[in-house]
Design a protein around this motif. Sequence first.
Motif, PDB file in Angstrom:
ATOM      1  N   LEU A  72       0.839  -1.194   0.000  1.00 21.79           N
ATOM      2  CA  LEU A  72       0.000   0.000   0.000  1.00 21.79           C
ATOM      3  C   LEU A  72       0.876   1.247   0.000  1.00 21.79           C
ATOM      4  CD1 LEU A  72      -2.941   0.959   0.252  1.00 21.79           C
ATOM      5  CD2 LEU A  72      -2.672   0.871   2.727  1.00 21.79           C
ATOM      6  N   GLU A  73       1.988   1.148   0.677  1.00 26.19           N
ATOM      7  CA  GLU A  73       2.974   2.228   0.727  1.00 26.19           C
ATOM      8  C   GLU A  73       4.301   1.605   1.097  1.00 26.19           C
ATOM      9  OE1 GLU A  73       4.681   3.242   3.684  1.00 26.19           O
ATOM     10  OE2 GLU A  73       3.660   1.707   4.846  1.00 26.19           O
ATOM     11  N   ARG A  87      -0.600  -4.666   1.178  1.00 19.01           N
ATOM     12  CA  ARG A  87      -1.919  -4.175   0.791  1.00 19.01           C
ATOM     13  C   ARG A  87      -3.053  -5.158   1.111  1.00 19.01           C
ATOM     14  NH1 ARG A  87      -3.528  -0.551  -3.093  1.00 19.01           N
ATOM     15  NH2 ARG A  87      -1.377  -0.310  -3.814  1.00 19.01           N
ATOM     16  N   GLU A  91      -6.902  -4.467   3.038  1.00 14.59           N
ATOM     17  CA  GLU A  91      -8.170  -4.521   2.296  1.00 14.59           C
ATOM     18  C   GLU A  91      -9.107  -5.572   2.869  1.00 14.59           C
ATOM     19  OE1 GLU A  91      -6.734  -5.058  -1.691  1.00 14.59           O
ATOM     20  OE2 GLU A  91      -6.438  -2.893  -2.008  1.00 14.59           O
ATOM     21  N   GLN A 111       1.889   8.718   1.443  1.00 11.90           N
ATOM     22  CA  GLN A 111       1.472   7.872   0.321  1.00 11.90           C
ATOM     23  C   GLN A 111       0.049   7.362   0.525  1.00 11.90           C
ATOM     24  OE1 GLN A 111       4.321   4.823  -1.050  1.00 11.90           O
ATOM     25  NE2 GLN A 111       5.892   5.944   0.084  1.00 11.90           N
ATOM     26  N   VAL A 112      -0.273   6.950   1.758  1.00  9.58           N
ATOM     27  CA  VAL A 112      -1.622   6.433   2.029  1.00  9.58           C
ATOM     28  C   VAL A 112      -2.655   7.547   1.845  1.00  9.58           C
ATOM     29  CG1 VAL A 112      -3.138   5.393   3.760  1.00  9.58           C
ATOM     30  CG2 VAL A 112      -0.783   4.596   3.540  1.00  9.58           C
ATOM     31  N   ARG A 113      -2.298   8.778   2.206  1.00 12.59           N
ATOM     32  CA  ARG A 113      -3.245   9.887   2.016  1.00 12.59           C
ATOM     33  C   ARG A 113      -3.617  10.043   0.538  1.00 12.59           C
ATOM     34  NH1 ARG A 113      -5.274  13.924   4.980  1.00 12.59           N
ATOM     35  NH2 ARG A 113      -3.810  13.964   6.712  1.00 12.59           N
ATOM     36  N   GLU A 114      -2.668   9.758  -0.343  1.00 14.64           N
ATOM     37  CA  GLU A 114      -2.929   9.844  -1.786  1.00 14.64           C
ATOM     38  C   GLU A 114      -3.939   8.783  -2.236  1.00 14.64           C
ATOM     39  OE1 GLU A 114      -1.673  12.026  -4.183  1.00 14.64           O
ATOM     40  OE2 GLU A 114      -1.054  13.147  -2.398  1.00 14.64           O
ATOM     41  N   THR A 115      -3.824   7.568  -1.682  1.00 13.49           N
ATOM     42  CA  THR A 115      -4.659   6.455  -2.145  1.00 13.49           C
ATOM     43  C   THR A 115      -5.909   6.224  -1.292  1.00 13.49           C
ATOM     44  OG1 THR A 115      -3.295   4.904  -0.891  1.00 13.49           O
ATOM     45  CG2 THR A 115      -2.716   5.225  -3.191  1.00 13.49           C
ATOM     46  N   MET A 116      -5.859   6.620  -0.004  1.00 11.13           N
ATOM     47  CA  MET A 116      -6.997   6.405   0.899  1.00 11.13           C
ATOM     48  C   MET A 116      -7.245   7.680   1.712  1.00 11.13           C
ATOM     49  SD  MET A 116      -6.082   2.527   2.170  1.00 11.13           S
ATOM     50  CE  MET A 116      -7.626   1.655   2.046  1.00 11.13           C
TER      51      MET A 116
END
Length: 198
Positions: A72-73, A87, A91, A111-116
């Motif tokens: 995930l990151e 990841r 999930e 990085q997680v802020r970008e995807t979640m």
Amino acid sequence: MSIPPSRLLVLAGPTAVGKGTVSAAVRETHPEVWISVSATTRKPRPGEVHGRHYWFVSEDEFDAMVAEGRLLEWATVHSAARYGTPRGPVEEALAAGRPAMLEIDLQGARQVRETMPEALFVFLAPPSWEELVRRLVGRGTESEAERARRLETARVEMAAEDEFDVTIVNREVHQAADELVALMTLGARPGPSTPRLE
């Protein structure tokens, strides 16, 4: 003030602030909360168990996880070892409806802020800079050069506090753990309207 409960909480903060200790307290007292186990290329410290504290993997294994999109990151931390969040387990926990927590470094949180972006981002802060230095030196697990590198990293990490939704000050481990769980399950934010939990 209240905020909506978040099933996914991302916990980050400077090195030696006690993220691992607070996460362990959450794991021990709140088994309903699923906590991600990071993969890392660094060697285990005394007492660390593969699969419980970290997944200790080789550089080649980590390369494969990155190439196959199974993280995930991930980031290189302290200019040395790489760390990443697998990841699949995240999930699965969210799909099962469990409150979930990622305990990661600052680069990983970004990085997680970008995807979640729907996750709740919590900064774990020390009571003071002096206390952070005392905790790092007191661990006795790093060489002098490693301590100096980590303190330099910590100065940069402390400056990122404003990027987070909420700050919890780690004065006492179990209190910090309870505050984290309240944010995940109740959406509770103690205090009048401040995002900093003392």
